[in-house]
Design a protein around this motif. Structure first.
Motif, PDB file in Angstrom:
ATOM      1  N   ASN A   1       0.835  -1.203   0.000  1.00  0.00           N
ATOM      2  CA  ASN A   1       0.000   0.000   0.000  1.00  0.00           C
ATOM      3  C   ASN A   1       0.867   1.249   0.000  1.00  0.00           C
ATOM      4  O   ASN A   1       0.582   2.239  -0.674  1.00  0.00           O
ATOM      5  CB  ASN A   1      -0.915   0.013   1.228  1.00  0.00           C
TER       6      ASN A   1
ATOM      7  N   ASN B   1     -10.551  -6.267  -5.937  1.00  0.00           N
ATOM      8  CA  ASN B   1      -9.855  -6.229  -4.653  1.00  0.00           C
ATOM      9  C   ASN B   1     -10.255  -7.493  -3.889  1.00  0.00           C
ATOM     10  O   ASN B   1     -11.238  -7.509  -3.155  1.00  0.00           O
ATOM     11  CB  ASN B   1     -10.253  -4.966  -3.889  1.00  0.00           C
TER      12      ASN B   1
ATOM     13  N   TYR C   1     -10.405  -5.403 -12.675  1.00  0.00           N
ATOM     14  CA  TYR C   1      -9.651  -5.469 -11.424  1.00  0.00           C
ATOM     15  C   TYR C   1     -10.597  -5.779 -10.269  1.00  0.00           C
ATOM     16  O   TYR C   1     -11.687  -5.209 -10.166  1.00  0.00           O
ATOM     17  CB  TYR C   1      -8.948  -4.142 -11.139  1.00  0.00           C
TER      18      TYR C   1
ATOM     19  N   ASP D   1      -6.044  -8.507  -6.456  1.00  0.00           N
ATOM     20  CA  ASP D   1      -5.013  -8.145  -5.491  1.00  0.00           C
ATOM     21  C   ASP D   1      -5.707  -7.741  -4.200  1.00  0.00           C
ATOM     22  O   ASP D   1      -6.758  -7.087  -4.248  1.00  0.00           O
ATOM     23  CB  ASP D   1      -4.145  -6.987  -6.014  1.00  0.00           C
TER      24      ASP D   1
ATOM     25  N   THR E   1      -4.575  -5.622  -2.050  1.00  0.00           N
ATOM     26  CA  THR E   1      -4.049  -4.330  -1.606  1.00  0.00           C
ATOM     27  C   THR E   1      -4.862  -3.191  -2.211  1.00  0.00           C
ATOM     28  O   THR E   1      -4.698  -2.859  -3.389  1.00  0.00           O
ATOM     29  CB  THR E   1      -2.570  -4.201  -2.031  1.00  0.00           C
ATOM     30  N   PRO E   2      -5.754  -2.561  -1.459  1.00  0.00           N
ATOM     31  CA  PRO E   2      -6.697  -1.594  -2.036  1.00  0.00           C
ATOM     32  C   PRO E   2      -6.059  -0.359  -2.656  1.00  0.00           C
ATOM     33  O   PRO E   2      -6.480   0.085  -3.728  1.00  0.00           O
ATOM     34  CB  PRO E   2      -7.594  -1.218  -0.850  1.00  0.00           C
TER      35      PRO E   2
ATOM     36  N   LEU F   1      -4.601  -1.153  -6.049  1.00  0.00           N
ATOM     37  CA  LEU F   1      -5.622  -1.356  -7.061  1.00  0.00           C
ATOM     38  C   LEU F   1      -6.244  -0.035  -7.521  1.00  0.00           C
ATOM     39  O   LEU F   1      -6.657   0.086  -8.679  1.00  0.00           O
ATOM     40  CB  LEU F   1      -6.716  -2.287  -6.534  1.00  0.00           C
ATOM     41  N   LYS F   2      -6.303   0.941  -6.645  1.00  0.00           N
ATOM     42  CA  LYS F   2      -6.790   2.260  -7.062  1.00  0.00           C
ATOM     43  C   LYS F   2      -5.873   2.839  -8.131  1.00  0.00           C
ATOM     44  O   LYS F   2      -6.329   3.441  -9.111  1.00  0.00           O
ATOM     45  CB  LYS F   2      -6.848   3.203  -5.862  1.00  0.00           C
TER      46      LYS F   2
END
Length: 304
Positions: free
Chosen positions: A66, A166, A164, A137, A139-140, A143-144
């Protein structure tokens, strides 16, 4: 065929290594020595662990990545080595696909597990023979970044072209039928961040359709890899963010090959490996035999 490193480049690498070892000395004294190689982490017995049904996601790994989210698409930033490795990922998949009649001509469905900011997922979605890419993934924040970068390319906006999620592999719905699985399931630079690889891979393998390929890249657990990844790359040269690698989580190629074979995968020669090495100034190069002591790719086909 393994890449040939020019003599002048090889001499340059030797000079770098000598200077780096001198610089590394204080760090080496501070490091805890790695566990003995007899402390095997990846065995068939691992899959019987009582926590096998729980998520394979390590919260500390999520926090680490992150923090790297904003720099993921900087080709000269902390993820630089991933950008440089991406062409080899496609090269390796092409070699695997050549071993499956028909798979080299049909439109492929990809599942990219641990996709990060989407370096591989985006490039796979742009290939002319790709039908769709699903990339997951846990990991938020990363992914953003992946979603924002995707919006820069109109070709990726077609419904279902690149999706995608999360999610962890455990939370991803299982295929309703064998034919609903994926043609290519990729797990690149992920296995060395998983606490229990056997239960994790058992979940991953359920997503591969009969005749499809599971392709992975990871790092062997050797003294050489500890020196290169933990000491040199993180502490001395700083080309990888500190804390990225946990040597005790590395998986040897022989361990992984043996486990996959016992699971009944890769019959009739449908298992392939490729050792690779990062050469300063030249990038990632295939080096025959390096799968035994450093970074490597491994691909295995699911029988029809």
């Amino acid at each position: 065929m393994a890449a040939t490193i020019p003599n002048h480049a090889f001499r340059s690498c030797l000079h770098i290594s000598r200077r780096s070892l001198i610089r590394a000395a204080p760090f080496i004294r501070q490091q805890r020595a790695p566990l003995p190689l007899q402390a095997i982490r990846f065995t068939s017995a691992t899959s019987a662990h009582p926590n096998a049904s729980k998520s394979s996601v390590d919260p500390s790994e999520v926090s680490h990545f992150n923090a790297l989210a904003s720099s993921w698409w900087d080709p000269h930033g902390p993820s630089r080595l991933l950008h440089l490795m991406n062409p080899l990922r496609h090269e390796f998949i092409s070699r695997c696909r050549l071993r499956t009649p028909g798979l080299d001509t049909e439109k492929l469905r990809y599942l990219d597990i641990g996709c990060g900011g989407g370096i591989f997922a985006e490039s796979a979605a742009r290939l002319p023979n790709t039908k769709s890419v699903t990339a997951i993934d846990p990991t938020p924040e990363v992914l953003k970044v992946a979603e924002l970068h995707k919006k820069r390319d109109p070709a990726l906006q077609a419904p279902g072209k690149l999706t995608y999620l999360n999610a962890s592999i455990e939370s991803l719905p299982k295929p309703e039928s064998p034919s609903d699985g994926y043609d290519v399931v990729s797990v690149f630079e992920v296995l060395e961040h998983v606490n229990e690889p056997a239960p994790f891979l058992e979940q991953v393998m359920q997503q591969v359709k009969p005749g499809g390929w599971l392709v992975m890249s990871t790092i062997a657990r050797t003294w050489t890899s500890w020196m290169v990844t933990n000491v040199m790359a993180e502490d001395v040269l700083g080309i990888v963010p500190k804390g990225t690698h946990d040597w005790s989580k590395y998986v040897n190629e022989a361990e992984l090959r043996d486990w996959l074979t016992k699971k009944g995968w890769g019959k009739n020669g449908a298992m392939k490996t490729m050792g690779v090495m990062y050469v300063p100034g030249l990038g990632w190069k295939e080096v025959t035999g390096s799968e035994g002591w450093g970074n490597y790719f491994i691909g295995v086909r699911k029988d029809e």
